[in-house]
Enzyme design. Sequence first.
Site, PDB file in Angstrom:
ATOM      1  N   GLU A 171      15.722   7.428 -19.422  1.00 17.59           N
ATOM      2  CA  GLU A 171      14.452   7.928 -19.064  1.00 17.59           C
ATOM      3  C   GLU A 171      13.500   7.818 -19.867  1.00 17.59           C
ATOM      4  OE1 GLU A 171      13.655   9.105 -16.315  1.00 17.59           O
ATOM      5  OE2 GLU A 171      15.668   9.086 -15.321  1.00 17.59           O
ATOM      6  N   TYR A 253       8.726  15.875 -18.209  1.00 21.69           N
ATOM      7  CA  TYR A 253       9.561  15.154 -17.182  1.00 21.69           C
ATOM      8  C   TYR A 253      11.067  14.742 -17.826  1.00 21.69           C
ATOM      9  CZ  TYR A 253      10.842  10.543 -15.755  1.00 21.69           C
ATOM     10  OH  TYR A 253      11.680   9.292 -15.307  1.00 21.69           O
ATOM     11  N   ASP A 271       7.140  12.162 -12.233  1.00 19.67           N
ATOM     12  CA  ASP A 271       6.316  10.960 -13.313  1.00 19.67           C
ATOM     13  C   ASP A 271       5.102  10.261 -12.374  1.00 19.67           C
ATOM     14  OD1 ASP A 271       7.240   9.690 -11.048  1.00 19.67           O
ATOM     15  OD2 ASP A 271       8.460   8.006 -12.322  1.00 19.67           O
ATOM     16  N   CYS A 339       6.056   4.528  -1.372  1.00 21.50           N
ATOM     17  CA  CYS A 339       4.920   5.124  -1.635  1.00 21.50           C
ATOM     18  C   CYS A 339       4.022   4.563  -2.649  1.00 21.50           C
ATOM     19  CB  CYS A 339       5.014   6.549  -1.571  1.00 21.50           C
ATOM     20  SG  CYS A 339       3.435   7.562  -1.184  1.00 21.50           S
ATOM     21  N   CYS A 345       3.748   2.474   4.636  1.00 18.61           N
ATOM     22  CA  CYS A 345       4.008   3.797   5.606  1.00 18.61           C
ATOM     23  C   CYS A 345       4.678   3.550   6.703  1.00 18.61           C
ATOM     24  CB  CYS A 345       2.459   4.408   5.839  1.00 18.61           C
ATOM     25  SG  CYS A 345       1.458   4.671   4.862  1.00 18.61           S
ATOM     26  N   CYS A 354       3.434  14.164   5.919  1.00 24.99           N
ATOM     27  CA  CYS A 354       2.542  13.715   5.168  1.00 24.99           C
ATOM     28  C   CYS A 354       0.989  14.000   5.509  1.00 24.99           C
ATOM     29  CB  CYS A 354       2.830  12.141   4.987  1.00 24.99           C
ATOM     30  SG  CYS A 354       1.471  11.392   3.935  1.00 24.99           S
TER      31      CYS A 354
END
Length: 609
Positions: A171, A253, A271, A339, A345, A354
């Site tokens: 990470e 995060y 993030d 996304c 989409c 959404c």
Amino acid sequence: MTTRKSARIASRNSKQVTYRYHVPESNDSVSTGLSGDSSPLSNADLTDDDDDDDDDDDDHDARPRPTKRRKTTQPRPKPNRKLLSQSTIATTHQPPSSTVTLPPLPSRSPHSATYHHPALLTSPAARTALLTWYATASTRRPMPWRQPFRPPANLSRAALSQRAYQVWISETMLQQTRVATVVGYWTRWMARWPTVEDLAAAEEQEVVGMWNGLGYYSRAKRVWMAARLVCEEGGCLPGNVEGLMRLPGVGRYTAGAVASIVFGVAAPVVDGNVLRVLSRQMGVLGDVKGGKEVVRALWEAAEELARAVAGDGEMDEAGVSERPGNWGQALMELGSTVCAPKPRCEVCPITETCRAYAEGLALAGGRRSGEAAVEDIEDICTLCAPLEEAEEGDDAENPVQEAKKEPAAGEGRLSRFFAAPQAPKPTAIKAPGPDARTMEIIIQHARKFPLRKPKKKVREEETLVCAIRRSSDGRYLIHRRPDKGLLAGLWELPSHTLPKTNDSTTKTREPTSVLYVAGLVAEGAGKRGRGRPSSPEHLGELGSVPWLFSHLKLTMHVHAFELDAVAGLPALAAQQRWASVEDIDAESMGTGMKKCWALVKERMREGQD
């Protein structure tokens, strides 16, 4: 009826709206704020710079200061009751339904803050759909640090420490760096330092050298410092967000990722990709990079979603579940592959919840709604920007001609849908997929989320990079940069920054470089007590290396010099040394400086031929 002008004035003078989706009964919730990790900028596919900049290079936790509030007799401000009435945790455990209903689509500002309540919170079916999608999607991009969840209670202390160490390093590397790049670095890192104890026993410069090419080099130093601290306190990373954030370089995060993925804690993982997903899911047209209130609201939503997801499935006696870790990774994977800034989409598993999708669908149908005033001025949303700002920041790639319509008088802010329709019936997104034209309109509308501010002009700078070779043994002079700032602690060839107003040419740069190197030699000779310094020979300008940082466009002009060892050599400062070609090849240098050094070696080979 509230007019636009009066609403704006009232919005500025009203109290700060509290975007809280649930008020926990206990005091163990994590304070909200900006992540201390660069976001992630991964993982954050926010930027793809190969090197540090003097601002982003510091990965300390940059949480915003609390919003100033008016003094009252109450110990704490009361939550927004209308918002809470729709978003308590109790509502998140409703029976799954095949169709998700969204609140009426408001048509223009001012609009209520309750419009941004996350529909995912009230749809266990949608949350399950995302996790199901991730179970398959995660196999399409193999990453060596991704492993099936194993409850901490079933692991030995050594195995748990190893797993936490692997996720933590991955990470940290993923901040501001692409996954494809990190895979190789992570694999080599683990081969060299397989445990946190091995890392703690390494030398700092050795660790920085291994990091070379990943950029944001202060991360390497802080990882090494944190490893030493972890070993001093038992050898295993803390299992909660608060404990992890006490380690050098670990922000909210990274702490959330390790706590949820390894320890099964219901912690949010946010993030740059997740901020984009939540912005569209909640219909928040705000700045997710510089808007502190916007980021705080999205973090709060992510925190409640993590708790809701944990409650959807079974947990062990310690309250541990694999779902929070999978959920955080699913949101990041969705933001990275589906996304994205230009979304797909048509393949998204959670379009039913959404708001950006719903607004685009309504826009494609040509629907408009009447005027509606916000009942309580304190409920006005203060997060969203006017729609014109989103259009200015949009790159307008592949515009849809059918979607371009002139707004009616008084319209044009956040969306043309921010007013309740005349009939107060909720809008439902139905199962049949839209046609190609409709989907393109939806995608173009979704691209406006989150708000993209115009990029600031990058500062330009020119530098003379001087390769000074000692004729007696062929070694070159190098020096180490300061411990703070741009490319902190890395080695480089002596460099001199040209004046900002300088319009340099090859002809004007030569005497400047000669004067700079002569000054270095004269200063060193003075320290050695020599009366007459040596006169370096200028061999020529070898070429120029352009390099782009996130805040700086740098052009490095490489000049070669030969220094006569007989005439006198400069004394070395504490951060300088003469190094062989092999030593410099193995030294910790910025990627741009490595390219300058490659030019020097190429000239050396030409001279030998």
